[in-house]
Design a protein around this motif. Structure first.
Motif, mmCIF file in Angstrom:
data_model
loop_
_atom_site.group_PDB
_atom_site.id
_atom_site.type_symbol
_atom_site.label_atom_id
_atom_site.label_comp_id
_atom_site.label_asym_id
_atom_site.label_seq_id
_atom_site.Cartn_x
_atom_site.Cartn_y
_atom_site.Cartn_z
ATOM 1 N N ASN A 141 0.815 -1.215 0.000
ATOM 2 C CA ASN A 141 0.000 0.000 0.000
ATOM 3 C C ASN A 141 0.849 1.265 0.000
ATOM 4 O O ASN A 141 0.343 2.363 0.242
ATOM 5 C CB ASN A 141 -0.942 0.003 1.208
ATOM 6 C CG ASN A 141 -2.004 -1.089 1.095
ATOM 7 O OD1 ASN A 141 -2.594 -1.259 0.037
ATOM 8 N ND2 ASN A 141 -2.209 -1.824 2.171
ATOM 9 N N ALA A 240 -7.700 -5.098 -3.953
ATOM 10 C CA ALA A 240 -6.625 -4.294 -3.370
ATOM 11 C C ALA A 240 -5.901 -3.540 -4.474
ATOM 12 O O ALA A 240 -5.849 -3.986 -5.621
ATOM 13 C CB ALA A 240 -5.642 -5.178 -2.604
ATOM 14 N N ASN A 271 -12.966 -10.634 -2.068
ATOM 15 C CA ASN A 271 -13.266 -9.658 -1.024
ATOM 16 C C ASN A 271 -12.071 -8.741 -0.810
ATOM 17 O O ASN A 271 -11.014 -8.909 -1.413
ATOM 18 C CB ASN A 271 -13.681 -10.345 0.280
ATOM 19 C CG ASN A 271 -12.546 -11.151 0.886
ATOM 20 O OD1 ASN A 271 -11.430 -11.195 0.374
ATOM 21 N ND2 ASN A 271 -12.820 -11.810 1.996
ATOM 22 N N GLY A 272 -12.263 -7.725 0.028
ATOM 23 C CA GLY A 272 -11.196 -6.764 0.266
ATOM 24 C C GLY A 272 -11.758 -5.377 0.487
ATOM 25 O O GLY A 272 -12.887 -5.208 0.961
ATOM 26 N N ASP A 273 -10.989 -4.379 0.116
ATOM 27 C CA ASP A 273 -11.359 -2.983 0.351
ATOM 28 C C ASP A 273 -12.076 -2.431 -0.885
ATOM 29 O O ASP A 273 -11.468 -1.831 -1.768
ATOM 30 C CB ASP A 273 -10.102 -2.169 0.664
ATOM 31 C CG ASP A 273 -10.429 -0.759 1.148
ATOM 32 O OD1 ASP A 273 -11.630 -0.460 1.338
ATOM 33 O OD2 ASP A 273 -9.493 0.034 1.331
ATOM 34 N N TYR A 274 -13.387 -2.605 -0.920
ATOM 35 C CA TYR A 274 -14.184 -2.168 -2.066
ATOM 36 C C TYR A 274 -14.338 -0.641 -2.130
ATOM 37 O O TYR A 274 -14.419 -0.067 -3.215
ATOM 38 C CB TYR A 274 -15.596 -2.763 -1.991
ATOM 39 C CG TYR A 274 -15.698 -4.221 -2.310
ATOM 40 C CD1 TYR A 274 -15.973 -4.651 -3.602
ATOM 41 C CD2 TYR A 274 -15.558 -5.193 -1.317
ATOM 42 C CE1 TYR A 274 -16.091 -5.993 -3.909
ATOM 43 C CE2 TYR A 274 -15.668 -6.539 -1.612
ATOM 44 C CZ TYR A 274 -15.939 -6.934 -2.908
ATOM 45 O OH TYR A 274 -16.051 -8.257 -3.195
ATOM 46 N N ASP A 275 -14.426 -0.001 -0.979
ATOM 47 C CA ASP A 275 -14.891 1.391 -0.922
ATOM 48 C C ASP A 275 -14.171 2.348 -1.859
ATOM 49 O O ASP A 275 -14.825 3.116 -2.586
ATOM 50 C CB ASP A 275 -14.817 1.903 0.516
ATOM 51 C CG ASP A 275 -15.835 1.224 1.428
ATOM 52 O OD1 ASP A 275 -16.704 0.509 0.887
ATOM 53 O OD2 ASP A 275 -15.760 1.403 2.653
#
Length: 426
Positions: A141, A240, A271-275
């Motif tokens: 990140n 991601a 799944n993960g950080d969709y926003d």
């Protein structure tokens, strides 16, 4: 031969390592000359030791100690950590045959204390399969630091790796009797960064059982609200930034703008950080289906009903997603980065997207758009590309062959132990 596979639950258990463990465990347990134990450590679900004898292998759960525990990943509290490793050693000792050296297979790098404990007390042969490199997760990140570490690796003759080397990973590589790498890039990384002799490392790629194909995948589409004339793109994996999703979605956005009147859907399975992606790509809301994590049967159906697969990860070893896409005959657009570029032949078994590393990393959304457009405009080429990818996958990622390669590693280590034992007794 006795084989102990060390396992514990992490995020990786949902994805690559989890797939490896499940497929490998089933395949190796079918070998009559291998007695298999799956050992679940750092178990927080059970307060007491649990042993379950299954038809083909024995599963052991070793609970966390009652004393305060910091983390499996922490370098703190070494005393408690060492006591717990001794506890694991005591448990496994009950199952080991006299005058034999078991093979202990690790799929995580955070177990050097346990590996050394088992080598010392049980005369175990340690195999370490490198599924991921810690520097990658440390900087996934932080794109600028990721790019800086990549530059270190690419610089000829460089011997200082302040961004790449990880002390615990180094200790695990030192403890192992044999290191399995899933790609040439990782092989070179381990040899160069951690100064491991080449004869201690072997490359064995992932393998999967050949799937059964649906006779007419278009018939699957109504189940997912898709019409036969919709052009369907598929991403499968963790949501991601490090998966190249910004570049992918910008490329898809450009492609949709090129064909505004066509039915186009982008399936996102995982799944993960969709926003961030949902808020940054509002123009794609009517085109994207966020499917989440799906049961294996449904994911296999998505592979078959889709027209194009896209995988643009910035760092991979030997991607199961890429293997699955190829096995199902799905034409793939991939990032020409570590791992993935070893799996495809650009223009023959997939279409590669160039990754540029500078102060940051980037991929051209224009090139991504061009690749999608080519596959959209030329159905015959799309079909041929998928067919060639499938043929390559059936040869290169054959599960039985890869398990046989790994078993050969175990057997060689056992033979070395038997030779040492013979000369000692003589």
């Amino acid at each position: 031969m006795q084989l102990f596979i060390i396992d514990f639950n992490t995020r990786a258990s949902i994805y690559g390592i989890g797939t490896y463990r499940k497929t490998f465990l089933k395949a190796i347990s079918a070998h009559d000359d291998v007695e298999v134990f799956l050992v679940n450590v750092f178990d927080a679900a059970n307060k007491l030791l649990k042993i379950q004898v299954n038809e083909q292998y024995t599963e052991i759960w070793i609970p966390l100690p009652e004393t305060t525990w910091i983390s499996a990943f922490s370098d703190k509290n070494h005393a408690n950590k060492r006591k717990y490793c001794q506890r694991i050693s005591d448990v496994l000792h009950r199952f080991i045959h006299p005058y034999t050296s078991p093979v202990v297979h690790f799929n995580h790098s955070n177990f050097s204390i346990l590996a050394n404990e088992l080598k010392t007390r049980l005369q175990a042969n340690i195999v370490f399969a490198v599924h991921s490199l810690n520097w990658y997760f440390q900087y996934e990140n932080e794109p600028a630091k990721f790019a800086a570490s990549w530059k270190e690796l690419e610089e000829p003759g460089n011997t200082i790796f302040k961004h790449c080397a990880d002390p615990e990973e180094q200790r695990m590589c030192d403890a192992a009797d044999k290191i399995i790498c899933l790609s040439e890039r990782t092989y070179g990384f381990v040899q160069r960064v951690y100064q491991i002799d080449a004869d201690k490392i072997i490359k064995i790629q992932n393998g999967l059982q050949v799937p059964v194909l649906h006779s007419d995948p278009i018939q699957l589409r109504p189940r997912y609200g898709l019409s036969p004339d919709t052009f369907v793109l598929l991403f499968a994996g963790r949501i991601a930034k490090s998966k190249g999703l910004d570049f992918m979605l910008k490329g898809v956005e450009r492609f949709i703008a090129t064909y505004p009147d066509r039915k186009i859907k982008m399936l996102m399975a995982g799944n993960g950080d969709y926003d961030p992606f949902m808020s940054n790509y509002k123009s794609l809301w009517q085109h994207i289906i966020w499917a989440g994590v799906l049961p294996r049967e449904e994911l296999n159906e998505l592979y078959q009903l889709s027209d194009v697969g896209i995988t643009l990860s910035l760092f991979e070893q030997c991607s199961y997603t890429a293997i699955e896409m190829m096995q199902f005959g799905l034409p793939v657009i991939y990032a020409k980065c570590s791992g993935l570029d070893e799996m495809f032949e650009d223009g023959t078994t997939g279409l590669g997207v160039t990754v540029e590393y500078g102060e940051d990393f980037r991929m051209s959304e224009e090139q991504i758009c061009q690749h999608i457009s080519l596959l959209y405009e030329q159905p015959a080429f799309r079909k041929a590309l998928g067919a060639r990818g499938r043929s390559a996958a059936l040869i290169n990622y054959n599960l039985s062959a890869r398990v046989a390669d790994t078993k050969q590693v175990y057997q060689v280590l056992n033979e070395h132990y038997e030779n040492r034992l013979y000369h000692t007794c003589a």
